[in-house]
Design a protein around this motif. Structure first.
Motif, short mmCIF file in Angstrom:
data_model
loop_
_atom_site.label_atom_id
_atom_site.label_comp_id
_atom_site.label_asym_id
_atom_site.label_seq_id
_atom_site.Cartn_x
_atom_site.Cartn_y
_atom_site.Cartn_z
N GLU A 40 1.45 9.38 0.07
CA GLU A 40 0.32 8.61 -0.45
C GLU A 40 0.72 7.75 -1.64
O GLU A 40 0.29 6.59 -1.76
N PHE A 41 1.53 8.29 -2.54
CA PHE A 41 1.91 7.56 -3.74
C PHE A 41 2.53 6.20 -3.39
O PHE A 41 2.20 5.17 -3.99
N PHE A 42 3.44 6.20 -2.42
CA PHE A 42 4.12 4.96 -2.06
C PHE A 42 3.24 4.07 -1.18
O PHE A 42 3.26 2.85 -1.31
N ALA A 43 2.47 4.68 -0.28
CA ALA A 43 1.58 3.90 0.57
C ALA A 43 0.57 3.11 -0.25
O ALA A 43 0.19 1.98 0.11
N GLU A 44 0.14 3.67 -1.36
CA GLU A 44 -0.80 2.97 -2.24
C GLU A 44 -0.19 1.73 -2.87
O GLU A 44 -0.91 0.83 -3.30
N TYR A 84 -0.33 -1.14 3.97
CA TYR A 84 -0.91 0.18 4.16
C TYR A 84 -2.40 0.18 3.80
O TYR A 84 -2.84 -0.58 2.94
N GLU A 85 -3.12 1.08 4.46
CA GLU A 85 -4.54 1.24 4.20
C GLU A 85 -4.92 2.70 4.42
O GLU A 85 -4.36 3.36 5.30
N LYS A 100 -3.77 10.72 5.21
CA LYS A 100 -2.72 10.05 5.97
C LYS A 100 -2.97 8.55 6.04
O LYS A 100 -4.02 8.11 6.53
N PRO A 101 -2.03 7.74 5.55
CA PRO A 101 -2.26 6.30 5.53
C PRO A 101 -1.99 5.65 6.87
O PRO A 101 -1.30 6.22 7.73
N SER A 102 -2.51 4.44 7.04
CA SER A 102 -2.30 3.65 8.24
C SER A 102 -1.61 2.34 7.88
O SER A 102 -1.95 1.71 6.86
N VAL A 103 -0.68 1.92 8.71
CA VAL A 103 -0.07 0.60 8.56
C VAL A 103 -0.89 -0.37 9.41
O VAL A 103 -0.91 -0.27 10.64
#
Length: 360
Positions: free
Chosen positions: A93-97, A102-103, A118-121
């Motif tokens: 999550e830290f990097f996806a933010e 990412y969303e 869980k993030p989505s690309v």
């Protein structure tokens, strides 16, 4: 794949000036560390409405926590430290933010009552502002010892996310590896020389070792030779990815073996293991603090695989799930054990060459 290890500057740069022994077993941490209880309280009040604790106060709290944990690592006697990831909550999550493309669409259940956001690309990933530069610069300014920078690897970021754009996880991982290369370039310009890539996902899908290898090639492309790159893969069957990891452009391979009583140490004891070995010598999953003598025995397990100048001593994994007192005690005993083993190596009480010859 190319192998840049031979041209890279070794671990001697991390030897403290006051180091007491001729031998030097590099001691460090994997990354995460228990957060002070007050930091969690401040976070909750900051996230509640933004008025009880404003942004400036939250930033000050993070700085204070980072300063505190760096100090703990140094007091424990570690040669290379970090801030215990005080500014991070979850490794994906830290990097996806911070990565464009990412969303977040809501949490998914992992097991029981545990959830993972869980993030989505949703579009092609892109690099915008640096992710870790301020964190590293603050840590380097505070620390009296060299600072390691852990980064969640591209393969884990890709496979632990929903992919709505790329043809497959490998294509996404390669794109993310290029972004990580750009991030590391910023860190190197700021003085970082010890980078750890965390790839826990490789343990669950070892057949993709070639994908991880290609990602690492992209990550190291164009980096100075004096940047030390560590790959951390926790748990799993290491026999599924060895000897293939010998082809990886890494300086150090970090493994979790204390939790398994070193049943897998023989995987690497064929005499052909090429990178330095970063060996977990205290269990990150139990609050029981290993005595110094037990940790010394664990360190000797690593000497069956590599000579002392290629052995790094660390916990099995991040320590964030432990009580803080236990985490500190483990690190303090670990550092003391490493110094004791160095003394025995200096005196000849431990014959490292004989240990390797006996296991090969």
């Amino acid at each position: 794949m190319s192998d840049g290890r031979d041209d890279r500057v070794g671990r001697e740069r991390f030897r403290p000036p006051e180091h007491p022994n001729d031998h030097f077993l590099l001691t460090t941490v994997v990354g995460s560390y228990p957060k002070p209880a007050w930091l969690t309280d401040v976070r909750e009040r900051h996230e509640a409405d933004g008025t009880a604790v404003n942004d400036d106060e939250w930033s000050e709290a993070l700085d204070d926590a980072s300063r505190l944990i760096i100090g703990e690592h140094e007091r424990a006697g570690l040669d290379v430290v970090c801030d215990g990831e005080m500014r991070r909550e979850e490794m994906v999550e830290f990097f996806a933010e911070r990565i464009t493309g990412y969303e977040f669409k809501g949490p998914v259940k992992v097991w029981g009552h545990s959830y993972f956001d869980k993030p989505s690309v949703v579009s092609e990933v892109a690099y915008d502002d640096p992710w870790l530069l301020e964190e590293f610069e603050f840590s380097a300014d505070v620390a009296q010892r060299p600072v390691k920078v852990p980064i969640t690897g591209p393969y884990t970021l890709a496979t632990w996310s929903f992919n709505e754009v790329y043809d497959d996880a490998a294509a996404l991982a390669y794109a993310l590896a290029d972004l990580i290369n750009e991030e590391i370039r910023h860190l190197v310009e700021a003085g970082a020389r010890y980078i750890q890539i965390d790839e826990p996902a490789l343990a669950t899908t070892p057949d993709d070792y070639d994908v991880v290898g290609e990602c690492l090639e992209r990550i190291v492309a164009g980096l100075p030779d004096d940047v030390r790159l560590c790959l951390h893969v926790c748990y799993g069957d290491y026999g599924e990815i060895y000897p293939e990891i010998n082809d990886y452009p890494i300086d150090e391979f970090d493994v979790e073996l204390a939790n398994g009583d070193y049943e897998q140490i023989d995987v690497f004891a064929d005499g052909d293991f090429e990178p330095d070995l970063a060996l977990g010598v205290v269990d990150a999953h139990t609050p029981d603090v290993e005595p110094v003598a037990e940790i010394e025995a664990n360190i000797r397990e690593g000497l069956h695989v590599v000579p002392p100048e290629k052995l790094t001593v660390s916990p099995d994994c991040g320590l964030k799930i432990l009580p803080r007192e236990a985490a500190y005690a483990k690190l303090e005993n670990m550092a003391r054990a490493a110094r004791n083993v160095e003394t025995d190596l200096d005196s000849g009480a431990i014959d490292a060459a004989a240990l390797r010859a006996g296991r090969e």
